[in-house]
Design an enzyme around this catalytic site. Structure first.
Site, PDB file in Angstrom:
ATOM      1  N   GLU A  39       0.944  -1.070  -0.048  1.00  0.00           N
ATOM      2  CA  GLU A  39      -0.374   0.002  -0.097  1.00  0.00           C
ATOM      3  C   GLU A  39       0.680   1.349  -0.183  1.00  0.00           C
ATOM      4  O   GLU A  39       1.972   1.360   0.819  1.00  0.00           O
ATOM      5  CB  GLU A  39      -0.741   0.070   1.192  1.00  0.00           C
ATOM      6  CG  GLU A  39      -1.903   1.037   1.581  1.00  0.00           C
ATOM      7  CD  GLU A  39      -2.524   1.104   2.713  1.00  0.00           C
ATOM      8  OE1 GLU A  39      -3.341   2.066   2.977  1.00  0.00           O
ATOM      9  OE2 GLU A  39      -2.316   0.346   3.715  1.00  0.00           O
ATOM     10  N   LYS A  50      -9.425   2.110  -2.205  1.00  0.00           N
ATOM     11  CA  LYS A  50      -9.556   1.717  -1.052  1.00  0.00           C
ATOM     12  C   LYS A  50     -11.117   2.063  -0.652  1.00  0.00           C
ATOM     13  O   LYS A  50     -11.430   3.346  -0.610  1.00  0.00           O
ATOM     14  CB  LYS A  50      -8.709   2.225   0.054  1.00  0.00           C
ATOM     15  CG  LYS A  50      -8.517   1.686   1.353  1.00  0.00           C
ATOM     16  CD  LYS A  50      -7.511   2.228   1.946  1.00  0.00           C
ATOM     17  CE  LYS A  50      -7.322   1.456   3.614  1.00  0.00           C
ATOM     18  NZ  LYS A  50      -6.148   1.983   4.285  1.00  0.00           N
ATOM     19  N   CYS A  56      -5.584  -2.819   2.857  1.00  0.00           N
ATOM     20  CA  CYS A  56      -5.520  -2.748   4.039  1.00  0.00           C
ATOM     21  C   CYS A  56      -6.605  -2.979   4.905  1.00  0.00           C
ATOM     22  O   CYS A  56      -7.126  -4.100   5.043  1.00  0.00           O
ATOM     23  CB  CYS A  56      -4.612  -1.835   4.452  1.00  0.00           C
ATOM     24  SG  CYS A  56      -3.812  -1.689   6.282  1.00  0.00           S
ATOM     25  N   SER A 104       0.406  -1.641   7.312  1.00  0.00           N
ATOM     26  CA  SER A 104       0.190  -2.052   8.627  1.00  0.00           C
ATOM     27  C   SER A 104       1.179  -1.932   9.527  1.00  0.00           C
ATOM     28  O   SER A 104       2.260  -2.694   9.842  1.00  0.00           O
ATOM     29  CB  SER A 104      -0.519  -3.548   8.506  1.00  0.00           C
ATOM     30  OG  SER A 104      -0.865  -3.825  10.107  1.00  0.00           O
ATOM     31  N   LEU A 109      25.246   7.437  29.048  1.00  0.00           N
ATOM     32  CA  LEU A 109      25.262   6.174  29.612  1.00  0.00           C
ATOM     33  C   LEU A 109      25.425   6.105  31.148  1.00  0.00           C
ATOM     34  O   LEU A 109      26.432   6.627  31.584  1.00  0.00           O
ATOM     35  CB  LEU A 109      26.591   5.162  29.256  1.00  0.00           C
ATOM     36  CG  LEU A 109      26.763   5.114  27.686  1.00  0.00           C
ATOM     37  CD1 LEU A 109      27.938   4.262  27.313  1.00  0.00           C
ATOM     38  CD2 LEU A 109      25.543   4.103  27.319  1.00  0.00           C
ATOM     39  N   LYS A 127       4.248  17.259  30.045  1.00  0.00           N
ATOM     40  CA  LYS A 127       5.715  16.517  29.471  1.00  0.00           C
ATOM     41  C   LYS A 127       5.888  15.839  28.284  1.00  0.00           C
ATOM     42  O   LYS A 127       6.603  16.087  27.523  1.00  0.00           O
ATOM     43  CB  LYS A 127       6.265  15.900  30.898  1.00  0.00           C
ATOM     44  CG  LYS A 127       6.488  16.823  32.054  1.00  0.00           C
ATOM     45  CD  LYS A 127       7.290  15.759  32.899  1.00  0.00           C
ATOM     46  CE  LYS A 127       7.849  16.373  34.153  1.00  0.00           C
ATOM     47  NZ  LYS A 127       8.288  15.484  35.002  1.00  0.00           N
TER      48      LYS A 127
END
Length: 539
Positions: free
Chosen positions: A45, A113, A149, A176, A287, A510
């Site tokens: 698609e 579609k 789809c 999808s 890290l 936030k």
């Protein structure tokens, strides 16, 4: 089907807006399918414009370029029949999500579609006009039905009508998006259509990352009895070949990976494509010696290679020596560079600068957040200097309840694990070590209590319920919209439930400022869950 023919499902990694590049991929797939003796090649698609193009569809020039691309594909369709997704216009000039069918250099037809999804991450009704007619087209002496789809996600879609009109094979071209366990849902859906119609069904899915979405591929062919007879790779481009005949027998179908490995591969693909398609040369990761940054670093190395990943330790007076050791052990195991930058002097300088303004007030979360913001500033400075993107390391548990600092640990360009709950972070990390055959993520990282290390002896459990309790409550509230009474009735302590609900609701502002990240769960924070910031609902 009177005579067998060879079907090719070409799941390709299209890039939104790179229409010329997508045409090259489509034509290359057609060439490979032709060389393999295919009579019909099927592509996903919206493969020509890329999916989802969102408001690019409002630009007439974009739609016209995509239409020219489809004409180019059709003109080059020689020696086999081609089905490919593109954006069409109807007679009134309205935009449609379409599948074109071409052979021998000419267009045989266009299917539009019929069912447009308008939920979760989808808003196709904003852009597209619905089609109204099913389509069955010839391939040799066979007749093939085409759907797109969502057309197969509704019970009364075009599949039954196409079967009644003489189709002997049903195609579905799809874009999808992934969430954990989605392939099995698709399989069951496609199998149900196959059993209901007594016809083989071929499902061709897009693959690749697009912003927060990952398309996982996993294209398949299902026999009339509902069994999968052929399946393409997941999380990579593939050309799936299958002989379509009355019995529709296929070869061996590889088992799907366990959920933890599947999630890791989705994170890798989403991260790789976000950086590659946006032309970032590499990634920078703070890290901490904790589990979240360790998993993000492992994903980044898998996605980009160790030479394109830079780790940075940002020690404060509250950072334990064990955390620094674990960060360096991880960097060594992954083969990545690691910079050591202390934030102690900067933290002290900010303390002096704010001393007069803060006079008479005790230290609190302000000073904790200040450390996170100093770290965010340093990481962004490195990003500006080297042009590499900062990958943030917050997980879904933290982002849900606001256990993160704006302009601090939330500072960055891509939030790799923002849709992975903390408990799943541990599971994926353990599975990753098992696959590697060694503790790439140091064993101590997997066993020590999680801590932000922003004050002495701090643990996440000082501020939050234990993650084994928190995550199920979050899943019920964030992903399933369960009410407080329902969650309490399910056995969760009412005081904990109400506290968690309050934290989630108060943290919407936030999350609205967080970078995008890979969608992993059925309902991610972002497009899937669009909550107002100003909101007095009591959950």
């Amino acid at each position: 089907m009177s005579k067998p023919f060879r079907l090719a499902l070409a799941q390709v990694n299209a890039t939104v807006g790179d229409i010329a590049g997508n045409v090259r991929k489509v034509l290359s797939a057609c060439d490979h399918a032709r060389e393999a003796g295919a009579n019909l090649v099927v592509l996903p698609e919206m493969v020509l414009p890329g999916y989802p193009p969102e408001d690019l569809l409002l630009r007439a020039s974009f739609v016209e370029e995509n239409l020219a691309a489809w004409r180019e594909v059709a003109e080059n369709a020689r020696g086999l029949t081609v089905v490919a997704g593109f954006v069409d216009r109807d007679r009134k000039g309205r935009v449609c999500n379409a599948a074109g069918v071409a052979a021998d250099g000419r267009v045989l037809g266009v299917y539009r579609k019929m069912h447009l999804p308008n939920y979760g991450v989808f808003d196709e009704m904003r852009y597209f006009r619905r089609g109204s007619e099913p389509m069955v087209f010839p391939v040799g002496d066979a007749r093939v039905g085409i759907t797109i789809c969502e057309d197969i996600w509704v019970r009364r879609g075009p599949v039954a009508r196409e079967a009644r009109e003489g189709a002997k094979l049903i195609l579905n071209i799809s874009a999808s998006p992934y969430h954990a366990g989605k392939w099995e849902v698709r399989r069951d859906l496609v199998a149900a259509h196959a059993r209901r119609t007594g016809l083989p069904v071929a499902y061709c899915n897009l693959v690749g990352g697009q912003d927060e979405l990952v398309f996982d591929g996993g294209s398949m062919v299902v026999a009339p009895g509902g069994e999968v007879i052929a399946r393409a790779a997941m999380f990579s481009e593939d050309l799936l070949l299958c002989e379509i005949e009355g019995s529709s027998r296929g070869g061996l179908v590889a088992p799907i990976p366990p959920i933890e490995e599947e999630i890791f591969q989705a994170l890798v693909l989403g991260t790789r494509d976000y950086l590659e398609k946006n032309r970032f040369p590499g990634a920078i990761i703070g890290l901490s010696g904790g589990i979240d940054s360790s998993l993000v670093a492992a994903v980044a190395v898998e996605a980009l290679g160790p030479s394109r990943v830079l780790g940075v330790t940002l020690s404060s007076p509250f950072t334990s020596m064990e955390s620094v050791e674990d960060a360096h052990a991880l960097a060594s195991n992954l083969g990545i560079r690691c910079l050591d930058i202390s934030i102690g002097d900067a933290f002290a300088a900010f303390g002096r600068t704010l001393a007069e303004a803060f006079a008479g007030r005790a230290a609190d979360t302000t000073e904790e957040n200040l450390q996170a913001r100093i770290r965010g500033t340093i990481l962004m400075a490195l990003s500006n200097k080297f042009g590499e993107i900062v990958l943030t390391t917050g997980n879904k548990s933290e982002m849900s309840v606001g256990y993160a600092t704006l302009y601090g640990d939330m500072a960055g360009g891509f939030a790799v694990i923002k849709d992975v709950f903390k408990t799943m972070v541990y599971r994926v990390s353990r599975t990753y070590n098992e696959r590697c055959g060694r503790d790439v993520i140091p064993a101590r990282v997997l066993t020590k209590p999680p801590s932000a290390e922003l004050r002495l002896d701090q643990k996440d459990s000082d501020s939050l319920p234990e993650y084994d309790l928190l995550d199920p409550i979050l899943k019920m509230y964030v992903e399933e919209d369960k009410s407080v009474p329902v969650m309490v009735a399910a056995g969760y302590p009412e005081d904990v439930v109400r506290r968690v609900v309050t934290l989630v609701d108060r943290s919407e502002y936030k999350r609205r400022q967080a970078p995008p990240g890979v969608k992993i769960t059925p309902r991610a924070l972002g497009k899937d869950r669009r909550m107002p910031i100003t909101n007095r609902s009591n959950g």
